[in-house]
Scaffold this motif. Structure first.
Motif, PDB file in Angstrom:
ATOM      1  N   MET A  47      37.479  27.657  41.909  1.00 47.12           N
ATOM      2  CA  MET A  47      38.965  27.286  42.096  1.00 47.12           C
ATOM      3  C   MET A  47      39.240  26.387  41.046  1.00 47.12           C
ATOM      4  SD  MET A  47      40.365  28.666  44.522  1.00 47.12           S
ATOM      5  CE  MET A  47      41.842  27.794  44.215  1.00 47.12           C
ATOM      6  N   TYR A  48      38.473  25.617  40.546  1.00 42.64           N
ATOM      7  CA  TYR A  48      38.945  24.817  39.267  1.00 42.64           C
ATOM      8  C   TYR A  48      39.242  25.571  38.125  1.00 42.64           C
ATOM      9  CZ  TYR A  48      36.688  20.440  41.253  1.00 42.64           C
ATOM     10  OH  TYR A  48      36.292  19.475  42.099  1.00 42.64           O
ATOM     11  N   ASP A  49      38.465  26.624  38.002  1.00 42.46           N
ATOM     12  CA  ASP A  49      39.034  27.601  36.884  1.00 42.46           C
ATOM     13  C   ASP A  49      40.264  28.386  37.340  1.00 42.46           C
ATOM     14  OD1 ASP A  49      36.628  27.469  35.647  1.00 42.46           O
ATOM     15  OD2 ASP A  49      35.450  29.058  36.385  1.00 42.46           O
ATOM     16  N   VAL A  50      40.401  28.775  38.492  1.00 46.96           N
ATOM     17  CA  VAL A  50      41.725  29.490  38.884  1.00 46.96           C
ATOM     18  C   VAL A  50      42.950  28.737  38.687  1.00 46.96           C
ATOM     19  CG1 VAL A  50      42.902  30.484  41.006  1.00 46.96           C
ATOM     20  CG2 VAL A  50      40.559  31.205  40.462  1.00 46.96           C
ATOM     21  N   GLN A  51      42.843  27.366  39.108  1.00 47.29           N
ATOM     22  CA  GLN A  51      43.783  26.558  38.947  1.00 47.29           C
ATOM     23  C   GLN A  51      44.304  26.368  37.456  1.00 47.29           C
ATOM     24  OE1 GLN A  51      43.928  23.167  42.084  1.00 47.29           O
ATOM     25  NE2 GLN A  51      42.192  23.673  41.871  1.00 47.29           N
ATOM     26  N   PHE A  52      43.035  26.239  36.696  1.00 45.04           N
ATOM     27  CA  PHE A  52      43.446  25.882  35.272  1.00 45.04           C
ATOM     28  C   PHE A  52      44.160  26.969  34.514  1.00 45.04           C
ATOM     29  CE2 PHE A  52      42.118  26.012  30.849  1.00 45.04           C
ATOM     30  CZ  PHE A  52      42.484  24.610  30.382  1.00 45.04           C
ATOM     31  N   TYR A  91      36.533  34.156  28.584  1.00 41.82           N
ATOM     32  CA  TYR A  91      36.149  33.511  29.758  1.00 41.82           C
ATOM     33  C   TYR A  91      37.647  33.622  30.691  1.00 41.82           C
ATOM     34  CZ  TYR A  91      34.352  30.654  33.426  1.00 41.82           C
ATOM     35  OH  TYR A  91      34.031  30.129  34.572  1.00 41.82           O
ATOM     36  N   GLU A  92      39.022  33.732  30.098  1.00 38.12           N
ATOM     37  CA  GLU A  92      40.027  34.138  30.730  1.00 38.12           C
ATOM     38  C   GLU A  92      39.706  35.375  31.701  1.00 38.12           C
ATOM     39  OE1 GLU A  92      44.908  34.407  30.157  1.00 38.12           O
ATOM     40  OE2 GLU A  92      43.708  33.822  28.603  1.00 38.12           O
ATOM     41  N   GLU A  93      39.467  36.424  30.831  1.00 33.96           N
ATOM     42  CA  GLU A  93      39.208  37.420  31.395  1.00 33.96           C
ATOM     43  C   GLU A  93      38.115  37.751  32.677  1.00 33.96           C
ATOM     44  OE1 GLU A  93      40.102  41.758  31.917  1.00 33.96           O
ATOM     45  OE2 GLU A  93      40.811  40.208  30.449  1.00 33.96           O
ATOM     46  N   GLU A  94      37.018  36.883  32.518  1.00 37.17           N
ATOM     47  CA  GLU A  94      35.953  36.567  33.540  1.00 37.17           C
ATOM     48  C   GLU A  94      36.966  35.892  34.844  1.00 37.17           C
ATOM     49  OE1 GLU A  94      32.014  34.372  34.028  1.00 37.17           O
ATOM     50  OE2 GLU A  94      32.547  34.962  31.997  1.00 37.17           O
ATOM     51  N   VAL A  95      37.586  35.138  34.417  1.00 40.96           N
ATOM     52  CA  VAL A  95      38.305  34.475  35.585  1.00 40.96           C
ATOM     53  C   VAL A  95      39.091  35.314  36.539  1.00 40.96           C
ATOM     54  CG1 VAL A  95      39.741  32.378  36.095  1.00 40.96           C
ATOM     55  CG2 VAL A  95      38.163  32.007  34.709  1.00 40.96           C
ATOM     56  N   MET A  96      39.909  35.921  35.671  1.00 43.61           N
ATOM     57  CA  MET A  96      40.711  37.003  36.281  1.00 43.61           C
ATOM     58  C   MET A  96      40.022  38.021  37.023  1.00 43.61           C
ATOM     59  SD  MET A  96      43.957  37.858  33.692  1.00 43.61           S
ATOM     60  CE  MET A  96      43.221  38.298  32.299  1.00 43.61           C
ATOM     61  N   ASN A  97      38.847  38.336  36.488  1.00 45.34           N
ATOM     62  CA  ASN A  97      38.031  39.445  37.451  1.00 45.34           C
ATOM     63  C   ASN A  97      37.421  38.825  38.535  1.00 45.34           C
ATOM     64  OD1 ASN A  97      38.576  41.585  35.364  1.00 45.34           O
ATOM     65  ND2 ASN A  97      36.714  41.107  34.296  1.00 45.34           N
ATOM     66  N   ARG A  98      37.002  37.641  38.503  1.00 48.83           N
ATOM     67  CA  ARG A  98      36.775  37.127  39.667  1.00 48.83           C
ATOM     68  C   ARG A  98      37.579  36.926  40.895  1.00 48.83           C
ATOM     69  NH1 ARG A  98      32.051  32.268  39.052  1.00 48.83           N
ATOM     70  NH2 ARG A  98      32.017  33.075  41.202  1.00 48.83           N
TER      71      ARG A  98
END
Length: 460
Positions: A379-384, A449-456
């Protein structure tokens, strides 16, 4: 000041190299310094915790800063951390007038007003107690704890015996400890320690009339420190009163007597400000997470001990979980979170994906909060990602100020608070991993890593 130098200073600022900023700007003579360089020097002193020096710098440009919201914000910041809350509130109010709707300004304005009111109440209470003492009304005859009360007070456990409990104190030891601490211990405290010298009580909660970092209506303690030096959690032990004051920065106004479940981030103290070092101290809670904010608990130690209640009295875990599950499923998003989600085209039904992750968090923890666990980091990743996608020129300082308005203090879909250190720790962790990069003060995810966050997020 040249733009190239400003960019260098801002880059150092984002990298927390504040002393380098001070060192460089200090080489410039007073005659050569302009408004911008003095303002940035004051900002660096603020970030180093040298708030008086920061105010000294800001005072040099006070005339030019009259219409500058940033000047007012930085002055307010220094005043806030000097605990001059009433002055800070006035300055932040002016900053908000000059530049409305700045989230960090509004946050500090709210906090300054709250703390100024609390500070005034505390000053009145202490003044009344001092007046009462001067009139000879400070000391009351103590009723010692009864045998029946003492027989059912302490919890018997291996942890308590190993970490807290020492042999019963002799008069010589008590005198030695008092001299080392610089304070006379309350007779009721000594009486309790002569029954059992430190330990974990059966009742570990104490009601409060206002919220703290622990709960809305109470605090919790882990144990009560004994009179001695031998055990880690004794008054003069490795993790005793002096350690908490000298190493953790707690106010030097008395004696730390209880640690709390936060592992150092809040404590209970005997407060000798009104009574003097030989008087009858009050009992207070000190909250390191909230700039060492003090909350009054009890007039004396005996009142505090007799006011402890069972943690079961506050056990609303099942109800809280159901409320939080409903909140994350149906609560209205904050205006900022709604705005950020509306701009997403890469992930379908992003709002439902966020609710799904947060539901899993509540199911696992029993409540809605982000800490240092795997799902919280998601969720920290998603918000960022959401924020920097909409605001690509974001600095670390800007994100830290804006974070609280996404979910932490987001209205219905909200945690009602957060620990800033968790956010900065997450940022530092991602930077160290190389997943967040900084360039001229701007922070962002790497493309991979942005791509990884979007995939998650898509898989949630």
């Amino acid at each position: 000041m040249k733009q190239e130098l400003i960019e260098q200073l801002n880059e150092w600022h984002e990298a927390d190299k504040h002393q380098q900023i001070v060192d460089l700007l200090s080489t410039i003579t007073d005659e050569e310094r302009d408004y911008e360089s003095i303002s940035l020097l004051g900002r660096a002193y603020n970030n180093l915790g040298h708030y008086e020096e920061a105010l000294s710098q800001f005072d040099k440009i006070s005339e030019a800063g009259k219409q500058d919201s940033i000047w007012h914000y930085r002055v307010g910041y220094a005043l806030y951390y000097l605990k001059r809350y009433e002055e800070a509130a006035q300055i932040f109010s002016r900053s908000a007038q000059l530049e409305p709707d700045v989230q960090s300004t509004e946050y500090f304005l709210r906090q300054s007003i709250h703390k100024a009111e609390k500070q005034k109440i505390e000053e009145i209470r202490l003044a009344k107690k001092k007046t009462s003492m001067e009139r000879g009304g400070s000391v009351k005859e103590k009723v010692l704890f009864s045998d029946m009360f003492l027989a059912d007070f302490w919890e018997d456990s291996e942890y308590a015996r190993e970490s807290y409990q020492s042999e019963l104190p002799t008069d010589e030891l008590i005198d030695s400890i008092e001299k080392e601490l610089g304070y006379k211990l309350p007779s009721s405290y000594i009486h309790l320690m002569k029954h059992q010298n430190g330990g974990v009580p059966k009742n570990t909660n104490f009601p409060t009339s206002e919220p703290t970092s622990w709960a809305e209506d109470h605090i919790a303690i882990t144990g009560i420190m004994g009179i001695g030096r031998e055990k880690r959690y004794s008054l003069c032990g490795d993790l005793g009163s002096s350690f908490m004051i000298e190493e953790w920065g707690y106010p030097d106004i008395g004696v730390v007597i209880c640690d709390c479940p936060s592992a150092g981030h809040d404590i209970v103290m005997l407060d000798y400000r009104a009574c003097g070092k030989d008087g009858e101290p009050e009992v207070i809670h000190v909250d390191q997470e909230d700039d060492y904010e003090i909350t009054f608990l009890a007039e004396n130690f005996e009142e505090f001990i007799k006011g402890l209640v069972s943690e079961e009295q506050y056990d609303t875990s099942e109800e809280d979980k159901e409320e939080d599950l409903d909140k994350v499923a149906h609560g209205k998003f904050s205006p900022l979170l709604e705005e950020l989600c509306c701009r997403v085209t890469e992930v379908d039904q992003v709002e439902q994906k966020i609710r799904s992750i947060c539901t899993r968090i509540v199911e696992e923890k029993g409540h809605f909060s982000f800490h240092a666990d795997e799902l919280s980091y998601v969720m920290y990743d998603v918000q960022f990602w959401l924020y920097t996608k909409s605001y690509p020129g974001t600095s670390r300082e800007q994100y830290a100020a804006s974070y609280q308005n996404i979910i932490a203090f987001g209205g219905e879909f909200s945690q009602g608070g957060y620990a800033p250190s968790f956010i900065t720790d997450w940022l530092d962790h991602r930077i160290k991993e190389g997943r967040i990069v900084q360039n001229h003060g701007i922070i962002r995810f790497t493309d991979s890593y942005e791509e990884e966050v979007m995939n998650r997020l898509k898989e949630a």
